[in-house]
Motif scaffolding. Structure first.
Motif, PDB file in Angstrom:
ATOM      1  N   SER A 144       0.808  -1.225   0.000  1.00  0.00           N
ATOM      2  CA  SER A 144       0.000   0.000   0.000  1.00  0.00           C
ATOM      3  C   SER A 144       0.839   1.271   0.000  1.00  0.00           C
ATOM      4  CB  SER A 144      -0.953   0.007   1.191  1.00  0.00           C
ATOM      5  OG  SER A 144      -0.225   0.036   2.394  1.00  0.00           O
ATOM      6  N   GLU A 145       2.121   1.164   0.297  1.00  0.00           N
ATOM      7  CA  GLU A 145       3.001   2.332   0.340  1.00  0.00           C
ATOM      8  C   GLU A 145       3.700   2.593  -0.994  1.00  0.00           C
ATOM      9  OE1 GLU A 145       3.186   4.398   2.987  1.00  0.00           O
ATOM     10  OE2 GLU A 145       1.631   3.134   3.844  1.00  0.00           O
ATOM     11  N   SER A 146       3.516   1.727  -1.973  1.00  0.00           N
ATOM     12  CA  SER A 146       4.192   1.916  -3.262  1.00  0.00           C
ATOM     13  C   SER A 146       3.555   3.056  -4.048  1.00  0.00           C
ATOM     14  CB  SER A 146       4.151   0.621  -4.078  1.00  0.00           C
ATOM     15  OG  SER A 146       2.825   0.326  -4.448  1.00  0.00           O
ATOM     16  N   SER A 147       4.293   3.568  -5.016  1.00  0.00           N
ATOM     17  CA  SER A 147       3.771   4.669  -5.828  1.00  0.00           C
ATOM     18  C   SER A 147       2.831   4.119  -6.915  1.00  0.00           C
ATOM     19  CB  SER A 147       4.922   5.458  -6.445  1.00  0.00           C
ATOM     20  OG  SER A 147       5.693   4.604  -7.263  1.00  0.00           O
ATOM     21  N   VAL A 148       2.175   5.009  -7.591  1.00  0.00           N
ATOM     22  CA  VAL A 148       1.198   4.634  -8.613  1.00  0.00           C
ATOM     23  C   VAL A 148       1.917   4.010  -9.806  1.00  0.00           C
ATOM     24  CG1 VAL A 148      -0.556   5.518 -10.194  1.00  0.00           C
ATOM     25  CG2 VAL A 148      -0.327   6.509  -7.921  1.00  0.00           C
ATOM     26  N   THR A 149       1.398   2.874 -10.245  1.00  0.00           N
ATOM     27  CA  THR A 149       1.959   2.217 -11.427  1.00  0.00           C
ATOM     28  C   THR A 149       1.202   2.689 -12.665  1.00  0.00           C
ATOM     29  OG1 THR A 149       0.453   0.342 -11.332  1.00  0.00           O
ATOM     30  CG2 THR A 149       2.501   0.163 -10.057  1.00  0.00           C
ATOM     31  N   TRP A 150       1.765   2.415 -13.826  1.00  0.00           N
ATOM     32  CA  TRP A 150       1.114   2.792 -15.077  1.00  0.00           C
ATOM     33  C   TRP A 150      -0.225   2.059 -15.218  1.00  0.00           C
ATOM     34  CZ3 TRP A 150       1.026   6.565 -18.288  1.00  0.00           C
ATOM     35  CH2 TRP A 150       0.465   6.414 -19.548  1.00  0.00           C
ATOM     36  N   LYS A 151      -0.245   0.793 -14.838  1.00  0.00           N
ATOM     37  CA  LYS A 151      -1.487   0.005 -14.907  1.00  0.00           C
ATOM     38  C   LYS A 151      -2.565   0.620 -14.014  1.00  0.00           C
ATOM     39  CE  LYS A 151      -3.238  -4.651 -14.268  1.00  0.00           C
ATOM     40  NZ  LYS A 151      -2.933  -6.026 -13.848  1.00  0.00           N
ATOM     41  N   TYR A 161      -2.711   3.775 -13.029  1.00  0.00           N
ATOM     42  CA  TYR A 161      -3.074   5.066 -13.619  1.00  0.00           C
ATOM     43  C   TYR A 161      -4.091   4.870 -14.738  1.00  0.00           C
ATOM     44  CZ  TYR A 161      -2.671   9.384 -16.277  1.00  0.00           C
ATOM     45  OH  TYR A 161      -2.951  10.537 -16.960  1.00  0.00           O
ATOM     46  N   LYS A 162      -3.847   3.918 -15.599  1.00  0.00           N
ATOM     47  CA  LYS A 162      -4.745   3.663 -16.720  1.00  0.00           C
ATOM     48  C   LYS A 162      -6.094   3.104 -16.248  1.00  0.00           C
ATOM     49  CE  LYS A 162      -3.716   4.129 -20.539  1.00  0.00           C
ATOM     50  NZ  LYS A 162      -3.983   5.244 -21.408  1.00  0.00           N
ATOM     51  N   SER A 163      -6.151   2.528 -15.071  1.00  0.00           N
ATOM     52  CA  SER A 163      -7.409   1.968 -14.559  1.00  0.00           C
ATOM     53  C   SER A 163      -8.287   3.027 -13.884  1.00  0.00           C
ATOM     54  CB  SER A 163      -7.119   0.842 -13.562  1.00  0.00           C
ATOM     55  OG  SER A 163      -6.644   1.364 -12.334  1.00  0.00           O
ATOM     56  N   MET A 164      -7.772   4.231 -13.704  1.00  0.00           N
ATOM     57  CA  MET A 164      -8.515   5.303 -13.034  1.00  0.00           C
ATOM     58  C   MET A 164      -9.464   5.992 -14.025  1.00  0.00           C
ATOM     59  SD  MET A 164      -5.627   7.142 -10.749  1.00  0.00           S
ATOM     60  CE  MET A 164      -4.524   6.238  -9.707  1.00  0.00           C
ATOM     61  N   ALA A 165     -10.549   5.332 -14.366  1.00  0.00           N
ATOM     62  CA  ALA A 165     -11.480   5.847 -15.375  1.00  0.00           C
ATOM     63  C   ALA A 165     -12.097   7.180 -14.946  1.00  0.00           C
ATOM     64  CB  ALA A 165     -12.567   4.817 -15.645  1.00  0.00           C
ATOM     65  N   PHE A 166     -12.576   7.267 -13.734  1.00  0.00           N
ATOM     66  CA  PHE A 166     -13.219   8.507 -13.294  1.00  0.00           C
ATOM     67  C   PHE A 166     -12.196   9.621 -13.093  1.00  0.00           C
ATOM     68  CE2 PHE A 166     -15.289  11.409 -10.295  1.00  0.00           C
ATOM     69  CZ  PHE A 166     -16.443  11.661 -11.005  1.00  0.00           C
TER      70      PHE A 166
END
Length: 83
Positions: free
Chosen positions: A63-70, A72-77
């Motif tokens: 839970s402490e890791s940074s945002v991955t590309w996958k 980011y791409k899953s954040m539709a809203f």
């Protein structure tokens, strides 16, 4: 503002002054300020953003890791709000 017929209300004047402070530094600040203002005015959108981000954090291995590309791409809203 003391005239009988004016388009500036006290609320609008304060908002414009607040935005002006940030605009004087850079345009990104303006976009961030307006995004926050609009999200405050739309609690359902704010809740949906929070829910989307909390779901991504819940499904991570770390839970402490940074945002991955996958992620980011899953954040539709979120992507709709950003654009």
């Amino acid at each position: 503002m003391k005239k009988d017929r004016t388009v500036l209300t006290e609320e609008l004047t304060v908002m414009l002054l607040f935005i002006l402070v940030f605009v004087s530094f850079e345009t990104t600040s303006l976009a961030q300020t307006l995004a926050i203002k609009l999200l405050i005015e739309q609690p359902s959108a704010h809740k949906e953003l929070n829910d989307e981000h909390e779901e991504i954090i819940r499904t991570r291995e770390n839970s402490e890791s940074s945002v991955t590309w996958k992620e980011y791409k899953s954040m539709a809203f979120t992507l709709q709000v950003n654009f």
